[in-house]
Design a protein around this motif. Structure first.
Motif, PDB file in Angstrom:
ATOM      1  N   MET A  89      -9.413  74.888  94.984  1.00  0.00           N
ATOM      2  CA  MET A  89      -8.599  73.669  94.966  1.00  0.00           C
ATOM      3  C   MET A  89      -7.444  73.864  93.979  1.00  0.00           C
ATOM      4  N   GLN A  90      -6.248  73.455  94.413  1.00  0.00           N
ATOM      5  CA  GLN A  90      -5.073  73.579  93.566  1.00  0.00           C
ATOM      6  C   GLN A  90      -4.282  72.270  93.587  1.00  0.00           C
ATOM      7  N   VAL A  91      -3.764  71.870  92.419  1.00  0.00           N
ATOM      8  CA  VAL A  91      -2.975  70.643  92.303  1.00  0.00           C
ATOM      9  C   VAL A  91      -1.567  71.010  91.858  1.00  0.00           C
ATOM     10  N   GLU A  92      -0.580  70.430  92.526  1.00  0.00           N
ATOM     11  CA  GLU A  92       0.825  70.631  92.162  1.00  0.00           C
ATOM     12  C   GLU A  92       1.431  69.271  91.861  1.00  0.00           C
ATOM     13  N   PHE A  93       2.145  69.181  90.734  1.00  0.00           N
ATOM     14  CA  PHE A  93       2.646  67.888  90.241  1.00  0.00           C
ATOM     15  C   PHE A  93       4.124  67.723  90.599  1.00  0.00           C
ATOM     16  N   HIS A  94       4.450  66.582  91.209  1.00  0.00           N
ATOM     17  CA  HIS A  94       5.817  66.356  91.655  1.00  0.00           C
ATOM     18  C   HIS A  94       6.412  65.027  91.190  1.00  0.00           C
ATOM     19  N   GLY A  95       5.653  64.158  90.567  1.00  0.00           N
ATOM     20  CA  GLY A  95       6.181  62.883  90.105  1.00  0.00           C
ATOM     21  C   GLY A  95       5.309  62.329  89.007  1.00  0.00           C
ATOM     22  N   ALA A  96       5.866  61.395  88.212  1.00  0.00           N
ATOM     23  CA  ALA A  96       5.152  60.870  87.038  1.00  0.00           C
ATOM     24  C   ALA A  96       4.621  62.032  86.210  1.00  0.00           C
ATOM     25  N   ALA A  97       5.438  63.058  86.069  1.00  0.00           N
ATOM     26  CA  ALA A  97       5.078  64.262  85.316  1.00  0.00           C
ATOM     27  C   ALA A  97       6.124  64.457  84.229  1.00  0.00           C
ATOM     28  N   GLY A  98       6.072  63.561  83.230  1.00  0.00           N
ATOM     29  CA  GLY A  98       7.071  63.533  82.173  1.00  0.00           C
ATOM     30  C   GLY A  98       7.774  62.196  82.098  1.00  0.00           C
ATOM     31  N   GLU A  99       7.472  61.308  83.067  1.00  0.00           N
ATOM     32  CA  GLU A  99       7.964  59.943  83.039  1.00  0.00           C
ATOM     33  C   GLU A  99       6.865  59.038  83.594  1.00  0.00           C
ATOM     34  N   VAL A 100       7.136  57.729  83.594  1.00  0.00           N
ATOM     35  CA  VAL A 100       6.097  56.768  83.958  1.00  0.00           C
ATOM     36  C   VAL A 100       6.101  56.441  85.447  1.00  0.00           C
ATOM     37  N   THR A 101       7.201  56.666  86.133  1.00  0.00           N
ATOM     38  CA  THR A 101       7.288  56.245  87.536  1.00  0.00           C
ATOM     39  C   THR A 101       7.303  57.450  88.469  1.00  0.00           C
ATOM     40  N   GLY A 102       7.229  57.173  89.792  1.00  0.00           N
ATOM     41  CA  GLY A 102       7.330  58.229  90.794  1.00  0.00           C
ATOM     42  C   GLY A 102       6.068  59.030  90.993  1.00  0.00           C
ATOM     43  N   SER A 103       4.905  58.409  90.851  1.00  0.00           N
ATOM     44  CA  SER A 103       3.618  59.121  90.954  1.00  0.00           C
ATOM     45  C   SER A 103       3.512  59.895  92.263  1.00  0.00           C
ATOM     46  N   MET A 104       3.201  61.221  92.160  1.00  0.00           N
ATOM     47  CA  MET A 104       3.079  62.045  93.372  1.00  0.00           C
ATOM     48  C   MET A 104       2.483  63.396  92.999  1.00  0.00           C
ATOM     49  N   HIS A 105       1.276  63.683  93.511  1.00  0.00           N
ATOM     50  CA  HIS A 105       0.570  64.922  93.186  1.00  0.00           C
ATOM     51  C   HIS A 105      -0.022  65.508  94.469  1.00  0.00           C
ATOM     52  N   LEU A 106       0.217  66.793  94.700  1.00  0.00           N
ATOM     53  CA  LEU A 106      -0.206  67.456  95.933  1.00  0.00           C
ATOM     54  C   LEU A 106      -1.463  68.289  95.676  1.00  0.00           C
ATOM     55  N   LEU A 143       0.134  68.687  79.578  1.00  0.00           N
ATOM     56  CA  LEU A 143       1.144  67.711  79.963  1.00  0.00           C
ATOM     57  C   LEU A 143       1.803  68.185  81.255  1.00  0.00           C
ATOM     58  N   ALA A 144       1.603  67.428  82.326  1.00  0.00           N
ATOM     59  CA  ALA A 144       2.151  67.826  83.628  1.00  0.00           C
ATOM     60  C   ALA A 144       3.674  67.852  83.598  1.00  0.00           C
ATOM     61  N   ARG A 145       4.236  68.827  84.299  1.00  0.00           N
ATOM     62  CA  ARG A 145       5.680  68.935  84.499  1.00  0.00           C
ATOM     63  C   ARG A 145       5.945  69.094  85.996  1.00  0.00           C
ATOM     64  N   PRO A 146       7.112  68.643  86.485  1.00  0.00           N
ATOM     65  CA  PRO A 146       7.408  68.787  87.916  1.00  0.00           C
ATOM     66  C   PRO A 146       7.328  70.240  88.370  1.00  0.00           C
ATOM     67  N   GLY A 147       6.571  70.479  89.439  1.00  0.00           N
ATOM     68  CA  GLY A 147       6.413  71.811  89.970  1.00  0.00           C
ATOM     69  C   GLY A 147       5.261  72.594  89.363  1.00  0.00           C
ATOM     70  N   MET A 148       4.662  72.081  88.293  1.00  0.00           N
ATOM     71  CA  MET A 148       3.534  72.779  87.661  1.00  0.00           C
ATOM     72  C   MET A 148       2.334  72.790  88.604  1.00  0.00           C
ATOM     73  N   ARG A 149       1.576  73.904  88.583  1.00  0.00           N
ATOM     74  CA  ARG A 149       0.363  74.017  89.390  1.00  0.00           C
ATOM     75  C   ARG A 149      -0.838  74.206  88.486  1.00  0.00           C
ATOM     76  N   ARG A 150      -1.961  73.667  88.942  1.00  0.00           N
ATOM     77  CA  ARG A 150      -3.209  73.801  88.206  1.00  0.00           C
ATOM     78  C   ARG A 150      -4.326  74.078  89.196  1.00  0.00           C
ATOM     79  N   THR A 151      -5.073  75.142  88.968  1.00  0.00           N
ATOM     80  CA  THR A 151      -6.195  75.490  89.828  1.00  0.00           C
ATOM     81  C   THR A 151      -7.486  74.892  89.274  1.00  0.00           C
TER      82      THR A 151
END
Length: 457
Positions: free
Chosen positions: A1-18, A448-456
Motif C-alpha cells: 500500500m502506498q499513499v501520495e499526498f496532493h492537498g492539505a499537505a502544508g496548508e489547511v484546505t484542499g484535502s486530497m490523498h491518493l 509532515l506531508a508535502r505535495p507529491g510526497m509518497r509514503r509506503t
C-alpha cells in the motif's frame, strides 16, 4: 500500500490523498483550496493524476475543503463510486449546489465587466456537474466494514466534527491505513465524541490546531453571552460569520439552551443563509447521530432550529432588508472565514460602526478576510473597496469544530504501539509543534506531508 499526498499537505484546505493498494487507486477526499487568491487559483489546475484512472473516492465529510473539487473530478473523467457516510450524502448536494451557484454567479458578473478581447470567465463547475456527482454516491452507516473494491475494505467511524464526519479505516494488502478526516473536540454539542481507533499500520492525522489548546467551552459560552449583553446595551448589531454546516447548528443549540439567561427573546435573530436553512433540515432528519445532551435540549427547550424570533432569509431582498435595521439584531451568515457569501455584504455595511460586534467562532485561514479582521487590520477590502474597521472584533475560539493539540494527542494515544504518523491539514507552525509533542510523549517521529510526497505502508 502506498499513499501520495496532493492537498492539505502544508496548508489547511484542499484535502486530497491518493492510496494505491491491491492494484487499485482510491482517493481520500477531493477538497477545494481556500484562502489566498493565488492559492484558490490552483483549484482549476489539472489534477496531479488521471481522474479516469481512479477506482473509487472516499469522502470524510461535507465541508467544501474536503469535497469542493469532486464535480471537477467527475467532469474530467472520474466515474467510479463515491463512498461516504449517510448524513454526509444528504449534506453534499446542499454544499455543492450552493458552491456551483456561487461560481456561476461570479463568472456571470465578471463577464459583464470584462474588457473586449479578454477571454470569458467560466465557473469551476456548474449545477449540471453536481448532478453527475449525485449519481455516484454510495452511502454507508457508521461502523459497517464494507468491501468497496476487490481487495479493498473500509469502515467509517464517527469523527465528531460535523454531522456525518468520518474517520476512515482502510484495509488492503494485509495492511491498515487510518485517515482521521477532521476530528471534533470532546463534548461538542449535538455531536458524539470522536471514536477511538486502536490498530493501524499508518495514521494520517489532521493538525489544524496542533500548536494550541482551546479555552474551556463553558468559558467560551459565557463570553458569548457577555458579547450579546454588551451589544444590547449599545443597541448594536452582532454579526457572526459561520459555516453553514456545524458552527451554525451549534450556535442555534446554545441559543436554545441559554434562551432565558441571555434574554434572547428581545433580539431579532437572522439565519441569513439559504444553504444553512437546508442544512438545518438535514440535521433534523438525523437525530439518531446526536448525543444524549442534545436530545435532552430538543425535548425540554425551544427547538434550536425553530426559535420563535429566528428568521431564515431565503431571498437576496430579505438579506438586504437586514441592513435597514439600526440595532438589536444577531445575524449568522456564511461564509465562516468571511471570504465570500452574504456576510461580506453585512460587514461592508456595518464595519465602520463602533456598535457593531463581529464574532468569529471558527478557524480563519491565512489570506481570508476573517484572518485580517482577527489580526485587527484597520482597513479591509470588500468587493473592490476599502472599508475602515471601527467594529469590535471578538474571537471565540472555544467553539471550534476541530479538536486542539491535547485532543489530537489523546486521539493518537489510543493506538497501540505508536504507529507511523503523517500530519496533514495544518499550517507548518501547528504541525511542527504537534510533531514535537507527539515525539516527546510517544517516541514517534511524525512526518509532515508535502505535495507529491509518497509514503509506503
Amino acid at each position: 500500500m502506498q499513499v501520495e499526498f496532493h492537498g492539505a499537505a502544508g496548508e489547511v484546505t484542499g484535502s486530497m490523498h491518493l492510496v494505491e493498494a491491491a492494484g487499485r487507486r482510491v482517493l481520500l477526499d477531493c477538497g477545494m483550496l481556500q484562502g489566498r487568491r493565488e492559492l484558490e487559483a490552483g483549484n482549476a489546475d489539472p489534477f496531479p493524476f488521471d481522474p479516469a484512472g481512479l477506482d473509487a473516492l472516499v469522502l470524510s465529510h461535507a465541508h467544501i475543503d474536503h469535497i469542493g473539487r469532486v464535480p471537477l473530478l467527475v467532469a474530467r473523467g472520474f466515474g467510479g463510486p463515491v463512498w461516504l457516510q449517510r448524513a454526509t450524502a444528504d449534506l453534499l448536494p446542499v454544499m455543492l449546489e450552493d458552491a456551483a451557484s456561487l461560481a456561476e454567479s461570479e463568472a456571470e458578473r465578471a463577464n459583464r465587466h470584462r474588457d473586449p478581447g479578454q477571454p470569458p470567465q467560466v465557473p469551476l463547475f456548474t449545477r449540471q456537474d453536481v448532478a453527475a456527482v449525485l449519481e455516484l454516491l454510495r452511502p454507508l452507516d457508521y461502523d459497517a466494514r464494507t468491501a468497496i473494491l476487490p481487495g479493498v475494505e473500509i469502515a467509517l467511524r464517527d469523527a465528531g466534527h460535523i454531522l456525518g464526519s468520518s474517520i476512515v479505516e482502510l484495509w488492503a494488502d494485509g495492511r491498515k491505513l487510518v485517515f482521521s478526516g477532521d476530528l471534533g473536540p470532546k463534548g461538542t454539542p449535538i455531536l458524539r465524541d470522536p471514536a477511538a481507533v486502536e490498530e493501524a499500520d499508518l495514521v494520517l492525522m489532521e493538525s489544524t490546531y496542533g500548536d494550541r489548546n482551546h479555552r474551556e467551552r463553558t468559558a467560551t459560552v459565557r463570553e458569548l453571552g457577555e458579547v450579546f449583553e454588551h451589544a444590547w446595551r449599545e443597541r448594536g448589531t452582532v454579526l457572526i460569520p459561520a459555516f453553514a454546516v456545524g458552527r451554525t447548528q451549534e450556535l442555534l443549540y446554545w441559543f436554545a439552551r441559554y434562551w432565558d439567561e441571555w434574554k434572547l427573546e428581545r433580539w431579532r435573530i437572522f439565519l441569513d443563509s439559504p444553504m444553512a436553512g437546508k442544512v438545518v433540515g438535514v440535521y433534523d432528519r438525523h437525530h439518531a447521530l446526536f448525543d444524549e445532551q442534545a436530545r435532552e435540549v430538543w425535548r425540554r427547550k425551544p427547538s434550536p432550529f425553530r426559535l420563535p424570533n429566528l428568521h431564515v432569509t431565503a431571498t437576496t431582498q430579505e438579506s438586504m432588508g437586514i441592513n435597514a435595521i439600526d440595532g438589536g439584531a444577531i445575524v449568522i451568515a456564511g461564509s465562516g472565514m468571511a471570504n465570500g457569501g452574504r456576510i461580506q455584504h453585512h460587514l461592508r455595511h456595518r464595519l465602520g460602526r463602533r456598535d457593531t460586534h463581529v464574532v468569529f467562532v471558527g478557524y480563519q485561514a491565512e489570506g481570508t478576510l476573517g484572518r485580517r479582521l482577527v489580526e485587527r487590520a484597520p482597513w479591509v477590502r470588500i468587493h473592490g473597496r476599502d472599508h475602515r474597521v471601527n467594529a469590535q472584533i471578538h474571537t471565540v475560539g472555544g467553539l471550534s469544530a476541530h479538536t486542539d493539540q491535547q485532543g489530537l494527542i489523546e486521539w493518537y494515544g489510543h493506538f497501540r504501539n505508536a504507529p507511523p504518523l503523517v500530519l496533514v491539514h495544518g499550517e507548518d507552525r501547528a504541525r511542527e509543534a504537534l510533531a514535537g509533542e507527539i515525539g516527546q510523549r510517544f517516541g514517534t517521529q511524525a512526518i509532515l506531508a508535502r505535495p507529491g510526497m509518497r509514503r509506503t505502508v
